[in-house]
Write a protein that holds these residues in place. Sequence first.
Motif, PDB file in Angstrom:
ATOM      1  N   VAL A  82       0.858  -1.195   0.000  1.00  0.00           N
ATOM      2  CA  VAL A  82       0.000   0.000   0.000  1.00  0.00           C
ATOM      3  C   VAL A  82       0.887   1.236   0.000  1.00  0.00           C
ATOM      4  N   ARG A  83       0.707   2.086  -1.013  1.00  0.00           N
ATOM      5  CA  ARG A  83       1.570   3.256  -1.172  1.00  0.00           C
ATOM      6  C   ARG A  83       0.852   4.580  -1.020  1.00  0.00           C
ATOM      7  N   LYS A  84      -0.451   4.555  -0.852  1.00  0.00           N
ATOM      8  CA  LYS A  84      -1.211   5.814  -0.765  1.00  0.00           C
ATOM      9  C   LYS A  84      -2.385   5.618   0.190  1.00  0.00           C
ATOM     10  N   ILE A  85      -2.594   6.593   1.071  1.00  0.00           N
ATOM     11  CA  ILE A  85      -3.693   6.567   2.027  1.00  0.00           C
ATOM     12  C   ILE A  85      -4.584   7.774   1.768  1.00  0.00           C
ATOM     13  N   SER A  86      -5.892   7.548   1.704  1.00  0.00           N
ATOM     14  CA  SER A  86      -6.851   8.653   1.611  1.00  0.00           C
ATOM     15  C   SER A  86      -7.889   8.459   2.699  1.00  0.00           C
ATOM     16  N   PHE A  87      -8.090   9.499   3.495  1.00  0.00           N
ATOM     17  CA  PHE A  87      -8.986   9.396   4.650  1.00  0.00           C
ATOM     18  C   PHE A  87      -9.890  10.609   4.724  1.00  0.00           C
ATOM     19  N   THR A  88     -11.161  10.368   5.022  1.00  0.00           N
ATOM     20  CA  THR A  88     -12.109  11.429   5.342  1.00  0.00           C
ATOM     21  C   THR A  88     -12.703  11.116   6.704  1.00  0.00           C
ATOM     22  N   GLY A  89     -12.553  12.042   7.645  1.00  0.00           N
ATOM     23  CA  GLY A  89     -13.075  11.810   8.980  1.00  0.00           C
ATOM     24  C   GLY A  89     -12.552  12.838   9.958  1.00  0.00           C
ATOM     25  N   SER A  90     -12.507  12.473  11.218  1.00  0.00           N
ATOM     26  CA  SER A  90     -12.149  13.414  12.268  1.00  0.00           C
ATOM     27  C   SER A  90     -10.653  13.710  12.273  1.00  0.00           C
ATOM     28  N   THR A  91     -10.297  14.872  12.817  1.00  0.00           N
ATOM     29  CA  THR A  91      -8.897  15.270  12.902  1.00  0.00           C
ATOM     30  C   THR A  91      -8.072  14.317  13.764  1.00  0.00           C
ATOM     31  N   PRO A  92      -8.526  13.905  14.956  1.00  0.00           N
ATOM     32  CA  PRO A  92      -7.711  12.987  15.759  1.00  0.00           C
ATOM     33  C   PRO A  92      -7.418  11.667  15.055  1.00  0.00           C
TER      34      PRO A  92
END
Length: 478
Positions: free
Chosen positions: A222-232
């Motif tokens: 895995v070479r790329k992470i995309s996240f939508t959610g809370s700051t912590p």
Amino acid sequence: MYTELSLCIDGRFIPAGPGRLSEPVTNPATGAVLDELPHATVDELDEAVAAAARAFPGWAATSPFERSAILRRAAGILRERVDAVAAVMTLEQGKPIAESKGELIHAIELIEWLAEEGRRTYGRVVPSRSPGTLEHLVLREPVGVCAAFTPWNFPALTPVRKLGAALAAGCTVILKASEETPGCAVEIVRTLHDAGLPAGCAQLVFGVPSAVSERLIAAPQVRKISFTGSTPVGEHLMALAARGAKRTTMELGGNAPVIVFSDADYTKALATLSAGKFRNAGQVCVSPARFFVHESLHDRFVADVAAHARALRLGDGLDPATQMGPLANARRVEAMEAFVADAERGGARIVAGGKRQGNNGMFFEPTVIAANAPDIRLFQDECFGPILPVMPFSTVEEAIELANGTAAGLAGYAFTQGIEHRQVATHRLRVGMVGINTLAISAPETPFGGVGESGFGSEGGSEGLDAYLQTKLASISA
């Protein structure tokens, strides 16, 4: 009317079954169980990574034209299924059916736009200092296997932003969608496979979020992470990704300020903000959250927006007459109660709403709070619900200082008819997206992202595709 929930690993759809860990998915309007959601085992997570890694060379080598054709077919199939998938969304998330259909249409248009933009991942030729003996080519190549993590509030649009951009760029994806609203992700991934997406290009997994994210992010493939959610949570995932120097895109919490200047078109501002604040019961990362209204308009605005809030019809989102559905879960109801209690302790005035509605389902009244205390939680922390706090201001400098008074910086809004106020808001609000006399800041062809503790990187627009491409320089000597 709902869907059969399943994992998708290497093109296989795997439902819940005997002996498999699973969890119930419930309707927030009624509490009824919709289906059992299977959790991926550790071995299945590893299999998903391996399948994505196997599929990547072939998908990356597929011509952008053919990748585009598959995505366009998927968009067409999903358009045919809008009514059915919208019902799935409303059942699991609670938003009114008209909002569900609107979200799906936006998602479909995004797939279509990315399908076309993926055909334009051009590089460039850099003029050489030694013409005839050396040339420089700048190439754009897919970054590789991607892990994507999405929340529950927009269960179709957010997965599509990540899946569509990654696949258009030539990447393969493992999507970990929300366990609370999984049905839309299942339908979208099924649609991609029905459109001819090769096995392994899009995996879908569920499970205990921390365990799934730690396993996927640690995988060397895995070479790329995309996240939508809370700051912590985003900060935690960034720390995990840093161990492998992995690229990240983070769309984190928001706390959008709204400035209503004295020269605003009052009728337009009131109509736009009254409707926009309570969309999806306020569970929108770019929802107007902190309202700063010029003192000459403040009392009138509070009275008018409170009247609108009281008139909203709450109910099951499948009822076409419903104007606002339930909150997504019990945690959100408890959070709203805590915000209201804190506001009352701080001397704020509850003008409309302020409490849970009924004993069945996760309904909370549309709430308007008048306050002149910037230190109450509603002006500091993201509410993410149907509470509209209003505070007066007297000068432009005061308004900008109040608006920029949090570490979040996703979206910001201003209502004005004057060029000077428009310029001030455009250039001095510390956010990634600004809306002037509008809340319509998200379109397939425009970048979506924030600054500060709201994250970095963009989804949507050509910038969203860039997030899944890496740059290679080829210097070629004669």
